[in-house]
Design a protein around this motif. Structure first.
Motif, PDB file in Angstrom:
ATOM      1  N   ASP A 117      90.552  16.766  23.948  1.00 22.50           N
ATOM      2  CA  ASP A 117      90.549  16.563  22.497  1.00 22.50           C
ATOM      3  C   ASP A 117      89.917  17.727  21.762  1.00 22.50           C
ATOM      4  N   ILE A 118      89.001  18.430  22.404  1.00 26.28           N
ATOM      5  CA  ILE A 118      88.428  19.624  21.774  1.00 26.28           C
ATOM      6  C   ILE A 118      89.515  20.681  21.614  1.00 26.28           C
ATOM      7  N   VAL A 119      90.326  20.847  22.653  1.00 28.15           N
ATOM      8  CA  VAL A 119      91.424  21.812  22.601  1.00 28.15           C
ATOM      9  C   VAL A 119      92.414  21.424  21.502  1.00 28.15           C
ATOM     10  N   ARG A 120      92.691  20.121  21.388  1.00 29.01           N
ATOM     11  CA  ARG A 120      93.595  19.641  20.346  1.00 29.01           C
ATOM     12  C   ARG A 120      93.065  19.992  18.965  1.00 29.01           C
ATOM     13  N   ALA A 121      91.754  19.738  18.726  1.00 25.43           N
ATOM     14  CA  ALA A 121      91.163  20.009  17.415  1.00 25.43           C
ATOM     15  C   ALA A 121      91.150  21.507  17.118  1.00 25.43           C
ATOM     16  N   GLU A 122      90.847  22.317  18.129  1.00 22.80           N
ATOM     17  CA  GLU A 122      90.859  23.770  17.923  1.00 22.80           C
ATOM     18  C   GLU A 122      92.261  24.242  17.543  1.00 22.80           C
ATOM     19  N   THR A 123      93.262  23.736  18.253  1.00 22.96           N
ATOM     20  CA  THR A 123      94.647  24.107  17.961  1.00 22.96           C
ATOM     21  C   THR A 123      95.026  23.721  16.533  1.00 22.96           C
ATOM     22  N   SER A 220      91.593   7.713  15.414  1.00 17.08           N
ATOM     23  CA  SER A 220      92.927   7.228  15.732  1.00 17.08           C
ATOM     24  C   SER A 220      93.822   8.437  15.966  1.00 17.08           C
ATOM     25  N   ALA A 221      95.010   8.212  16.491  1.00 18.30           N
ATOM     26  CA  ALA A 221      95.907   9.317  16.820  1.00 18.30           C
ATOM     27  C   ALA A 221      96.312  10.110  15.582  1.00 18.30           C
ATOM     28  N   GLU A 222      96.314   9.459  14.412  1.00 15.02           N
ATOM     29  CA  GLU A 222      96.749  10.127  13.195  1.00 15.02           C
ATOM     30  C   GLU A 222      95.646  10.986  12.576  1.00 15.02           C
ATOM     31  N   GLU A 223      94.416  10.811  12.985  1.00 12.91           N
ATOM     32  CA  GLU A 223      93.291  11.529  12.369  1.00 12.91           C
ATOM     33  C   GLU A 223      93.096  12.866  13.079  1.00 12.91           C
ATOM     34  N   GLN A 224      93.834  13.868  12.629  1.00  5.61           N
ATOM     35  CA  GLN A 224      93.935  15.134  13.338  1.00  5.61           C
ATOM     36  C   GLN A 224      92.818  16.122  13.045  1.00  5.61           C
ATOM     37  N   GLY A 225      92.204  16.031  11.868  1.00  3.43           N
ATOM     38  CA  GLY A 225      91.263  17.057  11.468  1.00  3.43           C
ATOM     39  C   GLY A 225      89.875  16.941  12.059  1.00  3.43           C
ATOM     40  N   VAL A 226      89.542  15.795  12.614  1.00  8.73           N
ATOM     41  CA  VAL A 226      88.175  15.564  13.106  1.00  8.73           C
ATOM     42  C   VAL A 226      88.023  16.034  14.549  1.00  8.73           C
ATOM     43  N   LYS A 345      95.768  -2.050  25.099  1.00 11.44           N
ATOM     44  CA  LYS A 345      96.139  -0.713  24.642  1.00 11.44           C
ATOM     45  C   LYS A 345      95.219  -0.326  23.485  1.00 11.44           C
ATOM     46  N   LEU A 346      94.547   0.781  23.642  1.00 12.26           N
ATOM     47  CA  LEU A 346      93.497   1.161  22.710  1.00 12.26           C
ATOM     48  C   LEU A 346      94.065   1.892  21.506  1.00 12.26           C
ATOM     49  N   GLN A 347      93.502   1.585  20.346  1.00 13.71           N
ATOM     50  CA  GLN A 347      93.886   2.293  19.139  1.00 13.71           C
ATOM     51  C   GLN A 347      93.000   3.499  18.906  1.00 13.71           C
ATOM     52  N   TYR A 348      91.710   3.374  19.234  1.00 16.27           N
ATOM     53  CA  TYR A 348      90.754   4.427  18.943  1.00 16.27           C
ATOM     54  C   TYR A 348      90.454   5.252  20.187  1.00 16.27           C
ATOM     55  N   ILE A 349      90.327   6.557  19.992  1.00 14.60           N
ATOM     56  CA  ILE A 349      90.146   7.512  21.076  1.00 14.60           C
ATOM     57  C   ILE A 349      88.700   7.987  21.083  1.00 14.60           C
ATOM     58  N   GLN A 350      88.054   7.906  22.229  1.00 13.84           N
ATOM     59  CA  GLN A 350      86.758   8.539  22.443  1.00 13.84           C
ATOM     60  C   GLN A 350      86.950   9.770  23.321  1.00 13.84           C
ATOM     61  N   HIS A 351      85.886  10.543  23.455  1.00 16.71           N
ATOM     62  CA  HIS A 351      86.047  11.855  24.090  1.00 16.71           C
ATOM     63  C   HIS A 351      86.478  11.766  25.550  1.00 16.71           C
ATOM     64  N   HIS A 352      86.147  10.668  26.240  1.00 14.50           N
ATOM     65  CA  HIS A 352      86.481  10.580  27.671  1.00 14.50           C
ATOM     66  C   HIS A 352      87.710   9.714  27.949  1.00 14.50           C
ATOM     67  N   HIS A 353      88.394   9.251  26.926  1.00 12.01           N
ATOM     68  CA  HIS A 353      89.524   8.350  27.122  1.00 12.01           C
ATOM     69  C   HIS A 353      90.719   9.012  27.793  1.00 12.01           C
ATOM     70  N   TYR A 354      90.793  10.331  27.723  1.00 12.16           N
ATOM     71  CA  TYR A 354      91.929  11.009  28.354  1.00 12.16           C
ATOM     72  C   TYR A 354      91.927  10.832  29.870  1.00 12.16           C
ATOM     73  N   LEU A 355      90.808  10.420  30.426  1.00  9.52           N
ATOM     74  CA  LEU A 355      90.710  10.228  31.871  1.00  9.52           C
ATOM     75  C   LEU A 355      91.092   8.826  32.299  1.00  9.52           C
ATOM     76  N   LEU A 356      91.459   7.960  31.351  1.00  9.47           N
ATOM     77  CA  LEU A 356      91.923   6.614  31.679  1.00  9.47           C
ATOM     78  C   LEU A 356      93.342   6.691  32.246  1.00  9.47           C
ATOM     79  N   VAL A 357      93.538   6.132  33.434  1.00 12.48           N
ATOM     80  CA  VAL A 357      94.841   6.187  34.107  1.00 12.48           C
ATOM     81  C   VAL A 357      95.299   4.755  34.390  1.00 12.48           C
ATOM     82  N   PRO A 358      96.389   4.275  33.748  1.00 14.57           N
ATOM     83  CA  PRO A 358      96.789   2.870  33.868  1.00 14.57           C
ATOM     84  C   PRO A 358      97.654   2.545  35.087  1.00 14.57           C
ATOM     85  N   ASP A 359      98.118   3.553  35.809  1.00 13.28           N
ATOM     86  CA  ASP A 359      98.965   3.265  36.976  1.00 13.28           C
ATOM     87  C   ASP A 359      98.967   4.466  37.917  1.00 13.28           C
TER      88      ASP A 359
END
Length: 465
Positions: A117-123, A220-226, A345-359
């Protein structure tokens, strides 16, 4: 023939009035019923009332699904290449979990996927040009927010506002985490100066616009600037109702109390307040009600009923996780257990959520629909196949408890946030205010020694508005 017609005509306004009274009465009943359903913490309310509860802030029709299983096995590709240490260094939990002083190269090797998410915000901000002081000046420092800067590796507070003691504790915890990551950094003195604003409120919209470059706890996924930052509980959390202490201390308690998989209770456990997110949480309660595998109950903090320690949660094979008003900070505590996390299914993203693997082979939790309509279908096969449940629980421990939720990972994340934010920060950070003839910011070490009331509405200089 005319008279009866006129009589009927004269009675019609009265009939319409009675109808309006009746409709008004029904509307009042519906409003009261919905208010009761939203605010009640009773264990059971009629399913019809549950259906009438509006989605409200939980926005139940939206969710974020993470498809990042490769994050666990390879480094984030857009990170600038770094020379490999010699000899090759690898993260070992027993040795490195509490080492907050890992180098940049070690942080990259130890925690692939953590910085997504840091990379996403920098981009995002590169696409907007860059960040300058004027961008921060356009962001009012509301209650629950702090403006601060890092200069020559030292943290200073420019302004801080807290509505109540809860805000103040969270602000102090967040600042302390930042300071801890800085003092453990071997490159601290040469670190680039940056100025930033962060919020400890649950939701971006509570305090600011999603297009502002504010550091926040969740988005949330739509909140791009933060920009996402770790939540205050990684430092410590203590409140009149819930005293947990430092996160790593909670983990140690859990590890001592945890029991072998075969000895765990084969049920799904959850304790919480339905009124925090009634649409979501009552859906869980209804889905698990009267099921032999369900131990889902509401908590009453005033009456002290149904309260369960985190260690006791770990005695169950399955632990449910439900978002609250926005994100729920309790996820990291549940992930400390060697149990299977079951989350909608989560609506809000925290910094470590990218490591959640559902299958797949790296699966580390069970994902269900937001209305929990498939809860039985997901839980019951695992009760008949304990080996699969144990594999998911073990994956969760290896991913989160032993790696991505450690002190080392938190410190690496903070420093990567400083670096990536610094890559798009295009202003100087003055230390001195010519207007006030004093330092623009109060050093962290002095700030935390102030009395609580002074912290509630703090300005380092009269020039900060």
């Amino acid at each position: 023939m005319t008279l009866p017609s006129c009589s009927r005509w004269r009675r019609r306004p009265g009939s319409l009035l009675y109808l309006l009274y009746f409709v008004g009465f029904l509307i009042c009943v519906c409003i009261i019923a919905i208010w009761y359903g939203v605010n009640s913490d009773r264990d059971y309310i009629h399913p019809l009332l549950t259906q009438l509860i509006p989605a409200g802030h939980c926005a139940c029709q939206t969710s974020t699904t993470f498809q990042c299983s490769s994050c666990l096995t390879c480094s984030e590709q857009s990170l600038a290449p770094q020379p490999s240490p010699t000899p090759k260094w690898e993260f070992t939990s027993d040795r490195d979990a509490n080492n907050q002083g890992l180098s940049r190269v070690q942080c990259k090797a130890a925690f692939p996927g953590l910085y997504e998410d840091i990379v996403r915000a920098e981009t995002f901000w590169r696409s907007q040009g860059a960040l300058v002081t004027e961008d921060l000046d356009r962001v009012p420092v509301e209650f629950g927010m702090v403006r601060a800067f890092i200069s020559r590796g030292e943290l200073s507070v420019v302004a801080a506002r807290a509505r109540q003691e809860d805000h103040r504790r969270k602000i102090v915890a967040a600042l302390s985490s930042i300071h801890r990551a800085l003092v453990a950094d071997s490159d601290r003195a040469s670190r680039r100066d940056i100025e930033f604003i962060f919020s400890v409120e649950d939701k971006v919209e509570d305090v600011t616009n999603a297009g502002h470059p504010v550091w926040v706890l969740a988005r949330s996924a739509e909140e791009q600037g933060v920009w996402l930052m770790p939540d205050f509980g990684f430092w410590a959390w203590d409140s009149p109702l819930n005293s947990l202490g430092p996160f790593d201390q909670v983990v140690e308690r859990v590890k001592r109390a945890d029991i072998p998989w075969a000895e765990k209770t084969p049920q799904l456990v959850w304790r919480g307040k339905p009124s925090f997110a009634p649409k979501l949480r009552r859906a869980l309660m209804d889905a698990a009600r009267d099921k032999p595998w369900g131990d889902v109950k509401q908590v009453d903090w005033l009456e002290r009923t149904n309260i369960m320690s985190m260690e006791d949660h770990c005695r169950y094979m399955f632990i449910a996780h439900v978002e609250g008003r926005s994100y729920s900070a309790s996820l990291k505590y549940r992930q400390a257990c060697n149990s299977v996390i079951v989350a909608h299914k989560l609506q809000y993203i925290q910094h470590h959520h990218y490591l959640l693997v559902p299958d797949g082979p790296h699966q580390n939790y069970i994902e269900v629909e937001r209305d929990f309509s498939d809860l039985s279908r997901k839980i019951e096969p695992l009760l008949n196949d304990p080996a699969t449940g144990q594999r998911i629980a073990n994956n969760s421990v290896r991913t989160f408890r032993e790696r991505y939720l450690t002190k080392a990972a938190e410190a690496c994340y903070w420093r990567q946030l400083f670096d990536r934010y610094g890559n798009v920060w295009n202003s100087s950070v003055p230390i001195w205010s010519d207007v006030s003839q004093r330092e623009r910011g109060l050093r962290y070490e002095s700030f935390i020694l102030m009395d609580s009331q002074t912290m509630f509405d703090f300005r380092a200089t009269d020039s900060i508005t």
